[in-house]
Design a protein around this motif. Structure first.
Motif, PDB file in Angstrom:
ATOM      1  N   ARG A  37      39.632  69.747  56.535  1.00 41.27           N
ATOM      2  CA  ARG A  37      39.184  68.911  57.658  1.00 41.27           C
ATOM      3  C   ARG A  37      38.080  67.952  57.202  1.00 41.27           C
ATOM      4  NH1 ARG A  37      37.001  71.332  63.363  1.00 41.27           N
ATOM      5  NH2 ARG A  37      36.791  69.341  64.403  1.00 41.27           N
ATOM      6  N   TYR A  38      37.173  68.450  56.398  1.00 40.98           N
ATOM      7  CA  TYR A  38      36.088  67.623  55.868  1.00 40.98           C
ATOM      8  C   TYR A  38      36.637  66.479  55.015  1.00 40.98           C
ATOM      9  CZ  TYR A  38      32.311  66.193  52.805  1.00 40.98           C
ATOM     10  OH  TYR A  38      31.422  65.444  52.086  1.00 40.98           O
ATOM     11  N   LEU A  39      37.588  66.766  54.141  1.00 42.30           N
ATOM     12  CA  LEU A  39      38.162  65.734  53.288  1.00 42.30           C
ATOM     13  C   LEU A  39      38.897  64.674  54.103  1.00 42.30           C
ATOM     14  CD1 LEU A  39      39.430  67.860  50.289  1.00 42.30           C
ATOM     15  CD2 LEU A  39      37.499  66.272  50.342  1.00 42.30           C
ATOM     16  N   THR A  40      39.526  65.087  55.194  1.00 41.68           N
ATOM     17  CA  THR A  40      40.187  64.132  56.075  1.00 41.68           C
ATOM     18  C   THR A  40      39.174  63.182  56.694  1.00 41.68           C
ATOM     19  OG1 THR A  40      41.927  65.734  56.556  1.00 41.68           O
ATOM     20  CG2 THR A  40      41.660  63.929  58.113  1.00 41.68           C
ATOM     21  N   ILE A  41      38.033  63.715  57.091  1.00 37.34           N
ATOM     22  CA  ILE A  41      36.972  62.885  57.666  1.00 37.34           C
ATOM     23  C   ILE A  41      36.423  61.926  56.608  1.00 37.34           C
ATOM     24  CG2 ILE A  41      34.654  62.915  58.675  1.00 37.34           C
ATOM     25  CD1 ILE A  41      35.470  65.660  59.937  1.00 37.34           C
ATOM     26  N   CYS A  42      36.251  62.397  55.384  1.00 42.33           N
ATOM     27  CA  CYS A  42      35.772  61.529  54.296  1.00 42.33           C
ATOM     28  C   CYS A  42      36.746  60.391  54.045  1.00 42.33           C
ATOM     29  CB  CYS A  42      35.573  62.336  53.017  1.00 42.33           C
ATOM     30  SG  CYS A  42      34.171  63.448  53.072  1.00 42.33           S
ATOM     31  N   ASP A  43      38.023  60.690  54.046  1.00 40.74           N
ATOM     32  CA  ASP A  43      39.027  59.653  53.834  1.00 40.74           C
ATOM     33  C   ASP A  43      39.000  58.633  54.970  1.00 40.74           C
ATOM     34  OD1 ASP A  43      41.279  58.557  52.352  1.00 40.74           O
ATOM     35  OD2 ASP A  43      42.496  59.221  54.057  1.00 40.74           O
ATOM     36  N   LEU A  44      38.861  59.101  56.187  1.00 40.41           N
ATOM     37  CA  LEU A  44      38.782  58.208  57.332  1.00 40.41           C
ATOM     38  C   LEU A  44      37.539  57.321  57.261  1.00 40.41           C
ATOM     39  CD1 LEU A  44      39.921  57.309  60.066  1.00 40.41           C
ATOM     40  CD2 LEU A  44      38.642  59.199  61.107  1.00 40.41           C
TER      41      LEU A  44
END
Length: 76
Positions: A37-44
């Motif tokens: 979930r954290y990596l998805t937020i970083c990508d966004l």
């Protein structure tokens, strides 16, 4: 990029670092899902910092235990 945008990006970066620190400290059972979930937020954050900040707020709240998925009476 305007100077004000840079300040907002710095704030988002600071908050993302804090979230990363908190994910690292999670027990192994919870870490994998939180890390994805954290990596998805970083990508966004690369494409839409404002939306990423909103999702980061929700993510940090869930780490605090303050935000659970709402349930109605039928799903309990």
């Amino acid at each position: 990029m305007a100077a004000d945008d840079r300040l907002e990006d710095d704030e988002l970066a600071r908050r993302l670092r804090e979230a990363h620190r908190r994910v690292r400290l999670l027990p192994a059972a919870d870490k994998e899902r939180a890390a994805r979930r954290y990596l998805t937020i970083c990508d966004l954050a690369k494409r839409d910092p404002e939306r990423a900040a909103t999702r980061l707020d929700a993510f940090l709240a869930s780490l605090d235990g303050a935000l659970d998925t709402p349930r109605n009476e039928e799903t309990r």
